[in-house]
Design a protein around this motif. Structure first.
Motif, short mmCIF file in Angstrom:
data_model
loop_
_atom_site.label_atom_id
_atom_site.label_comp_id
_atom_site.label_asym_id
_atom_site.label_seq_id
_atom_site.Cartn_x
_atom_site.Cartn_y
_atom_site.Cartn_z
N ASP A 411 0.86 -1.17 0.00
CA ASP A 411 0.00 0.00 0.00
C ASP A 411 0.91 1.23 0.00
N PRO A 412 0.72 2.15 -0.95
CA PRO A 412 1.58 3.34 -1.00
C PRO A 412 1.60 4.13 0.30
N LYS A 413 0.53 4.05 1.07
CA LYS A 413 0.47 4.80 2.32
C LYS A 413 1.53 4.35 3.33
N LEU A 414 2.02 3.13 3.17
CA LEU A 414 3.04 2.63 4.08
C LEU A 414 4.41 3.26 3.83
N GLN A 415 4.61 3.79 2.61
CA GLN A 415 5.86 4.50 2.29
C GLN A 415 7.09 3.63 2.62
N GLN A 437 8.66 5.70 -5.59
CA GLN A 437 7.43 4.92 -5.67
C GLN A 437 6.88 5.01 -7.08
N ARG A 444 1.90 2.87 -7.57
CA ARG A 444 2.18 1.81 -6.60
C ARG A 444 3.53 1.18 -6.89
#
Length: 489
Positions: A411-415, A437, A444
């Motif tokens: 998930d991109p939010k996890l960086q 990213q 993604r």
């Protein structure tokens, strides 16, 4: 030009004799140092303050040293604090610091242009020296269209470019690029006449059992269809990076890819424009990345490794075909910037290139790059979150995935890539890595890039990989605990 056999990727051992990187106590290098650091206040940047640098290391205001494993964005190709380059800059400043490019010239500009032309076997006949990769690509895009204006085909206003690519931060460069996050704030401003095809990413795109020949054939057909959609006689150029950098994390092409793409361009009378801002000037083991692809571009953009960070420099290179049409029409390229062909910039870039040539650094890029590859694969290929390890020369990327079997990205939010970058910079690791990213498409996919100086030694490569492996284990260990805690809650 080099013989064709010399363009193939050589198999070399990591024992090439190369001038060692100066150590912090070696008087052969200068220490690049700022003035005394001033106290930080609330209005200043949150970025870490660097007060000096030498060889592979940067020194912070608190005395801590950072191992530069990425050269910034693949810029610092001969390391930091090389006195020869500083001396060349001072010498040029004492001769002439600036001349207006429109009607005056400098010897350093002439010398660098001649050197770049010779580096291509005289293929490139004209050079424009600019100040950034974005400037160079913006100019290359414009030059491709103006060539057709000179040629009597002004209707060629369309371009074909690839997804998961990056061609600069100016509006023209962003329009060509497929870097979604960097495009997003400016989508309404970007030019619409760019037709998009998929990237050349065998890790994510190769079909089961598909050979290189079949994969390349499928890609060439996709390009041909893009020409037909646009109208074949309306396309000015196909624009691509030979080895994709920041947007996808060091993805080299499948063998034969660019030869097939160039054939499609030739079929419809369009140009091949190669963006070697990040992957060129020795980064992948040959001075020009295209020297490993059995093609030569009509127009090329170079940057980063051209000046090694000692001055802001890039260049637009035009082939004989472009120059011949320009001269036949007694025309001039309608382009220019105040600091184009800057004499100090040219002097610095030429000295960097002379050092690379004199110190036998390209064979070292090949040898240490091969060693770096072996270490990365032996130490990380079994890690459950390492999906792909790819690259060429001293230009290597590691793609991180949630599921190794399905290649599902995080998930991109996890960086994830950013976490690795931050952890690496902090103690006890103290190492700079480049991260990004988007390599899996649609914003993604996480990747981390390793791009040390061309004069890196085997011992420094060992340190880079040891630290990187430790950082990866540390970050994923903490992530596992973090996710477990969330499940409990």
């Amino acid at each position: 030009m080099e013989k064709k056999a010399d363009l193939l990727w050589p198999s070399r051992e990591a024992n090439v004799v190369v001038k060692p990187v100066p150590g912090l106590d070696d008087d052969s290098a200068s220490t690049t140092s700022s003035s005394s650091p001033t106290p930080k206040d609330d209005t200043e940047s949150s970025r870490i303050l660097v007060v000096g640098g030498r060889g592979n290391y940067l020194r912070l205001e608190n005395g801590r040293e950072i191992l530069d494993a990425c050269g910034g964005a693949a810029v610092a190709c001969i390391g930091h604090g090389v006195k020869e380059v500083s001396d060349a800059i001072v010498d040029q400043l004492s001769t002439i610091s600036y001349v207006p490019w429109g009607f005056l010239d400098s010897q350093s500009r002439r010398d660098l242009s001649r050197w770049l032309s010779q580096s291509s076997g005289q293929h490139f006949k004209k050079v424009w020296i600019t100040s950034s990769g974005s400037e160079a690509m913006e100019g290359a895009i414009k030059l491709a269209h103006e060539y057709f204006v000179w040629k009597g085909e002004p209707q060629r206003i369309n371009y074909i470019a690839r997804e998961e690519s990056y061609h600069g931060i100016t509006l023209g460069g962003l329009s060509m690029g497929g870097h979604l996050m960097r495009r997003a704030p400016f989508e309404e401003l970007l030019i619409p006449n760019v037709y998009r095809i998929s990237a050349c990413n065998p890790y994510r795109q190769r079909l089961a059992g598909e050979s290189d020949v079949d994969f390349v054939s499928r890609k060439a057909e996709e390009l041909e269809q893009a020409f037909l959609r646009a109208g074949p006689d309306t396309v000015a150029a196909f624009v691509a990076e030979p080895v994709v950098g920041a947007a996808s994390g060091c993805i080299p092409p499948v063998r034969g890819y660019f030869k097939a793409m160039k054939a499609v361009c030739d079929k419809y009378g369009a140009l091949l424009v190669l963006d070697e801002v990040m992957c060129g000037m020795g980064r992948t083991g040959t001075l020009h990345a295209w020297q490993q692809e059995d093609v030569i571009p009509d127009i090329q953009a170079i940057g980063k490794g051209l000046g090694g960070g000692y001055q802001p420099v890039s260049a637009i290179l035009a082939s004989g075909k472009i120059v011949q049409e320009m001269e036949a029409k007694k025309a001039a390229f309608t382009h220019g910037h105040t600091y184009m062909d800057h004499p100090v910039v040219c002097a610095a870039a030429l000295r960097v290139q002379q050092i690379i040539e004199r110190d036998n650094l390209l064979p070292n890029v090949q040898a240490q790059g091969s060693y770096l590859e072996r270490l990365l694969r032996s130490r990380l290929r079994s890690h459950p979150n390492v999906g792909d390890i790819r690259g060429r020369g001293l230009f290597w990327g590691v793609e991180l995935v949630r599921d190794k079997e399905t290649k599902e990205p995080f998930d991109p939010k996890l960086q994830i890539a950013h976490r690795i970058h931050e952890a690496a910079l902090s103690e006890p690791y103290s190492m700079a890595l480049y991260y990004g990213q988007g390599c899996a498409g649609q914003g993604r996919g996480d990747h981390v890039m390793i791009m040390p100086a061309y004069n890196v030694t085997r011992e420094v490569v060992d340190t880079i990989v040891n630290q990187f492996v430790a950082v990866v284990r540390d970050v994923f260990g903490k992530l596992e605990k973090e996710l477990d805690a969330e499940l409990l809650n």
